[in-house]
Design a protein around this motif. Structure first.
Motif, short mmCIF file in Angstrom:
data_model
loop_
_atom_site.label_atom_id
_atom_site.label_comp_id
_atom_site.label_asym_id
_atom_site.label_seq_id
_atom_site.Cartn_x
_atom_site.Cartn_y
_atom_site.Cartn_z
N ALA A 37 39.58 -1.56 -51.51
CA ALA A 37 38.83 -2.68 -52.06
C ALA A 37 37.33 -2.40 -52.05
O ALA A 37 36.63 -2.69 -53.03
N ARG A 38 36.84 -1.83 -50.97
CA ARG A 38 35.40 -1.54 -50.89
C ARG A 38 34.99 -0.51 -51.94
O ARG A 38 33.86 -0.54 -52.45
N GLN A 39 35.86 0.42 -52.27
CA GLN A 39 35.54 1.37 -53.33
C GLN A 39 35.40 0.65 -54.66
O GLN A 39 34.49 0.94 -55.45
N LEU A 40 36.29 -0.32 -54.91
CA LEU A 40 36.18 -1.10 -56.15
C LEU A 40 34.88 -1.89 -56.18
O LEU A 40 34.22 -1.97 -57.22
N PHE A 41 34.50 -2.47 -55.03
CA PHE A 41 33.24 -3.22 -54.97
C PHE A 41 32.06 -2.28 -55.21
O PHE A 41 31.10 -2.65 -55.90
N ASP A 42 32.11 -1.09 -54.63
CA ASP A 42 31.02 -0.12 -54.81
C ASP A 42 30.87 0.29 -56.27
O ASP A 42 29.77 0.63 -56.72
N ASP A 43 31.97 0.27 -57.01
CA ASP A 43 31.96 0.72 -58.40
C ASP A 43 31.54 -0.36 -59.38
O ASP A 43 31.41 -0.08 -60.57
N GLN A 44 31.36 -1.59 -58.92
CA GLN A 44 31.05 -2.68 -59.84
C GLN A 44 29.67 -2.51 -60.46
O GLN A 44 28.73 -2.02 -59.83
N LEU A 45 29.55 -2.94 -61.70
CA LEU A 45 28.28 -2.97 -62.42
C LEU A 45 28.09 -4.35 -63.04
O LEU A 45 29.03 -4.86 -63.67
N PRO A 46 26.92 -4.98 -62.88
CA PRO A 46 25.78 -4.53 -62.10
C PRO A 46 26.16 -4.34 -60.62
O PRO A 46 27.08 -4.99 -60.13
N PRO A 47 25.43 -3.46 -59.91
CA PRO A 47 25.77 -3.19 -58.50
C PRO A 47 25.68 -4.43 -57.63
O PRO A 47 24.84 -5.31 -57.85
N LEU A 48 26.54 -4.49 -56.62
CA LEU A 48 26.53 -5.59 -55.66
C LEU A 48 25.65 -5.24 -54.47
O LEU A 48 25.54 -4.07 -54.09
N GLN A 49 25.02 -6.26 -53.88
CA GLN A 49 24.30 -6.07 -52.63
C GLN A 49 25.31 -5.96 -51.49
O GLN A 49 26.46 -6.40 -51.61
N ASP A 50 24.87 -5.40 -50.35
CA ASP A 50 25.77 -5.24 -49.21
C ASP A 50 26.37 -6.57 -48.77
O ASP A 50 27.57 -6.66 -48.48
#
Length: 282
Positions: free
Chosen positions: A130-143
Motif C-alpha cells: 500500500a505504501r508503494q502505491l501511495f508513494d507512486d501517486q501524482l500529484p505526490p502526497l505529503q508524509d
C-alpha cells in the motif's frame, strides 16, 4: 453519467467527507487553542504539524492524526478531552468522499465479490504494498497524508477478520504478481499474506491465468456486494472517481460477468498452488 449508476467521483475529490463529529472536534480544538492564547501558527509549531493541517482539522475537513491529538493534549493542558473525543470520530480517515458511500454498504454486506486487473484490492494489501502505491501517486502526497491514507486502509482491512460470516470472493489477475510492485521482497510478503488469508473458510481467492483465450472481465474491475436485505450493488472505479450501480438490471449484467470469470479463473486450490510456485520463484 452511466444509466443505472450514481456518480460518486469528481476531480479533486480526495479529501475525506466532513461529518458532525469532525466539525465538533475541530471546534473544540480551536476553542482550546484560543483559550490558551495561541495563534494557529504557534499551535502548529508546538504540535509539529503544518498550519494547513491544523486549519483542516479545526474546520472539520480532516481526520486528526493520532500524533496530533496526543501532542495537542500536552499543549492544551492534558485534560484528556481531546483524546476521549477523538475516539468517537468516524473511523474513515483518508477515504475520498466519492468512495465512502460504497464503504458504508461494504461494512454491512453479507457477500463481497471483487475482480481486479490493475492492482491488489485494498482489503488484501500489505502495508508495504500500500505504501508503494501511495508513494507512486501524482500529484505526490505529503508524509502525513500517506499516514492518514494507510490508517484508513488498515481500518478497512479489518473487515476480513471482523466479519467471519461474510462471504468474500476475489479474482486477481496473475500479472499483478509478475509486475512485482514495490520489489521482490514486497511481492513475496504480499503472496505470503494472500496464502494465509486464503486459509480462512469465508474467503476465496482465485487467480486468472496470464494466458486465457476467453475472458469475461476485459472491460475492467468489478466490485459486487449483497446487503442483509438481499439487495445487490456494484461499484466500478476509474482514475479520478467511481460509479455506484443501484439499478438491478445493471447490477445483473456485472453479476453475470463475475460468475463467468469464476468459471474461467483457476480453482481456489489451483490458485494456491500457483501462488506458492510464484513465491518460490522470487
Amino acid at each position: 453519467m452511466v444509466d443505472g449508476a450514481v456518480g460518486v467521483g469528481a476531480a479533486g475529490g480526495s479529501e475525506p467527507e466532513s461529518s458532525d463529529s469532525l466539525r465538533t472536534f475541530g471546534a473544540v480544538v480551536q476553542a482550546l487553542r484560543e483559550h490558551a492564547g495561541l495563534s494557529r501558527e504557534e499551535f502548529a509549531d508546538l504540535v509539529r504539524f503544518s498550519k494547513h493541517t491544523v486549519a483542516s482539522v479545526e474546520l472539520g475537513r480532516r481526520m486528526p492524526d493520532p500524533a496530533l491529538v496526543e501532542r495537542a493534549e500536552g499543549v492544551l493542558g492534558n485534560t484528556g478531552a481531546l483524546r476521549r473525543a477523538a475516539g468517537h470520530l468516524a473511523r474513515q480517515p483518508g477515504l475520498a468522499a466519492w468512495f465512502r458511500q460504497w464503504v458504508r454498504l461494504e461494512a454491512e454486506a453479507i457477500a463481497l465479490y471483487t475482480y481486479e486487473c490493475r492492482l491488489i484490492p485494498g482489503l488484501l494489501q500489505t502495508e508495504a504494498y500500500a505504501r508503494q502505491l501511495f508513494d507512486d501517486q501524482l500529484p505526490p502526497l505529503q508524509d502525513e497524508q500517506i499516514e492518514v491514507q494507510w490508517s484508513a486502509r488498515a481500518d478497512r482491512k479489518r473487515l476480513l477478520l471482523d466479519r467471519p460470516n461474510t462471504q468474500f470472493s476475489f479474482i486477481l489477475e496473475e500479472q499483478l504478481f509478475l509486475r512485482r510492485t514495490g520489489g521482490t521482497e514486497v511481492t513475496r510478503e504480499l503472496i505470503e499474506s494472500l496464502l494465509e488469508t486464503s486459509g480462512l473458510r469465508n474467503i476465496e481467492i482465485q487467480i486468472m491465468p496470464l494466458v486465457r483465450e476467453s475472458h469475461a472481465g476485459l472491460a475492467g474491475p468489478i466490485q459486487l456486494l449483497e446487503t442483509p436485505d438481499a439487495k445487490w450493488y456494484a461499484y466500478n472505479e476509474g482514475q479520478r472517481g467511481g460509479l455506484l450501480f443501484t439499478d438491478p438490471k445493471e447490477v445483473s449484467v456485472l453479476q453475470k460477468r463475475y460468475a463467468r470469470m469464476r468459471a474461467q479463473a483457476l480453482t481456489p486450490e489451483d490458485s494456491v498452488s500457483l501462488l506458492q510456485r510464484m513465491r518460490g520463484a522470487l
